[in-house]
Design a protein around this motif. Sequence first.
Motif: not given
Length: 222
Positions: A142-167
């Motif tokens: 599908e077309k469209g863009f999402k925040s990389k943060a949604t990758l973390v929340t999609s597996v049930g984890l919290s963004m509270d301690t996330v410093r960086s996400i490299d694709l």
Amino acid sequence: MACPPDSPYAYCTNTGNDGGGNNLSLGVLKLNAKTDPNGLYTGCPGGAQLKPKLSLIKRVRDPRLIKGAVTLSCDTATVANSTKAAVVDCPTGPDPYDYCLSTPNDGSGNAVTIGVVAAKDAGDPYGLYGECNTTPSAYGIEKGFKSKATLVTSVGLSMDTVRSIDLIGCNAPVGIGSWFPENMVTGSCSEIPIPLAWANRYSYCIWGTDDKGNGVVAGVNQ
């Protein structure tokens, strides 16, 4: 402390002395309906045909280099024909915007100005990703863009301690090997069943097929 009227900030704070002799006021942004690039324009006249703010940005800038967008103004179109947004001056005074875009007619009858917040760098956890393959329809992506943060929340984890996400990888989820999951999973980067020289660089990894059909491998640092 109270934020300035019509500001984009979720809340504002003040310290009379920050320890260095400065009386400091800060406005804090959050990723919410007001700042989400995929969110619709706000403050438009009743009955307006609203569009996502990202629809203006995509035609002039790379969406992967941003993480926020705020509607600054929205009114009835002032010209008859659809006009691509152009870079304009942002409001005077302190603001969080890296640049502002405006169009007299977005194609749906709206004259719109938005303020855009750029991603800090490639590892910014709130930077966008998406449309990872040049022929997405061939793979059902599908077309469209999402925040990389949604990758973390999609597996049930919290963004509270996330410093960086490299694709690390993003493409059609084919030809990668039978190990590639049909949904998103997480674990130690060493658990990915192909040799990865960079596995020890991250606190954990997330990999699999996201809800738009992109095949994604991401490294997360806490």
